[in-house]
Motif scaffolding. Structure first.
Motif, PDB file in Angstrom:
ATOM      1  N   UNK A  94       0.854  -1.235   0.030  1.00 14.06           N
ATOM      2  CA  UNK A  94       0.131  -0.007  -0.001  1.00 14.06           C
ATOM      3  C   UNK A  94       0.935   1.355   0.063  1.00 14.06           C
ATOM      4  N   UNK A  95       2.248   1.273   0.380  1.00 17.23           N
ATOM      5  CA  UNK A  95       2.850   2.352   0.544  1.00 17.23           C
ATOM      6  C   UNK A  95       4.080   2.140  -0.695  1.00 17.23           C
ATOM      7  N   UNK A  96       3.635   1.472  -1.560  1.00 19.20           N
ATOM      8  CA  UNK A  96       4.696   1.400  -2.859  1.00 19.20           C
ATOM      9  C   UNK A  96       5.025   2.798  -3.374  1.00 19.20           C
ATOM     10  N   UNK A  97       6.549   2.972  -3.408  1.00 15.73           N
ATOM     11  CA  UNK A  97       6.822   4.182  -3.989  1.00 15.73           C
ATOM     12  C   UNK A  97       7.102   5.409  -2.780  1.00 15.73           C
ATOM     13  N   UNK A  98       6.701   5.012  -1.667  1.00 17.86           N
ATOM     14  CA  UNK A  98       6.449   6.072  -0.722  1.00 17.86           C
ATOM     15  C   UNK A  98       7.925   5.772  -0.096  1.00 17.86           C
TER      16      UNK A  98
END
Length: 183
Positions: A94-98
């Motif tokens: 859900x936090x991919x790329x964060x």
């Protein structure tokens, strides 16, 4: 308890602060203890320790190793001050790329636990910095990978206007085009 464990905005990344025992001679602290780390959700067996020395405005990263040689890292600063960054590269997360970032220094004695599935990098804020990090898998040149440090899709707020970047780190692809086998 000899450590404080703080989960960050991406809860798999953990900021760790040791308890200092100080007197007129200086201080003492434990920097790692298997039992306390394990009881706080970090059950990692570290097998290699790395040391880097860098000058002000150096950005190292964003680095990671592919599975099956992926690495968790425990990053600490022996001298100086850095802005330490972890980027979630797990494709189904859900936090991919964060990303999350923390100041680590010889003054605050904090460490950052960066788990498998994250790219890692840092920027040196002091004139020089010595960084020590433990990893739970040995370095494997065949599994080495990375993401360009200034990927606009990640948009890290690096605290320098004059970054010093290695040739190799400048050649990494964007997150979208990176070789990444983390699901």
């Amino acid at each position: 308890m000899l450590f404080t464990f703080k989960k960050l905005e991406i809860p798999d990344v953990v900021l760790i602060e040791p308890t200092l025992f100080s007197d007129e001679r200086g201080f003492f602290c434990e920097t790692f203890k298997t039992s306390e780390f394990s009881s706080n959700g970090i059950s990692t067996t570290f097998v290699q320790e790395n040391f880097s020395h860098s000058v002000k405005n150096v950005i190292r990263g964003l680095h990671f190793q592919q599975n099956p040689k992926a690495q968790s890292k425990l990053v600490s600063v022996v001298s100086g001050k850095i802005f330490d960054v972890a980027v979630d590269i797990r494709k189904n997360s859900l936090t991919f790329g964060k990303w999350v970032g923390e100041i680590l220094s010889h003054d605050n004695h904090k460490s950052l636990f960066v788990p498998v599935g994250f790219a890692h990098g840092f920027c040196v804020l002091s004139d020089e910095a010595d960084v020590l990090y433990k990893v739970d898998n040995e370095y494997s040149p065949n599994d080495e990978s990375g993401i360009i440090w200034n990927d606009s899709s990640i948009n890290i707020s690096w605290p320098t206007n004059n970054p010093i970047i290695s040739y190799k780190d400048n050649q990494y692809p964007s997150l979208e085009n990176s070789k990444n086998n983390f699901l």
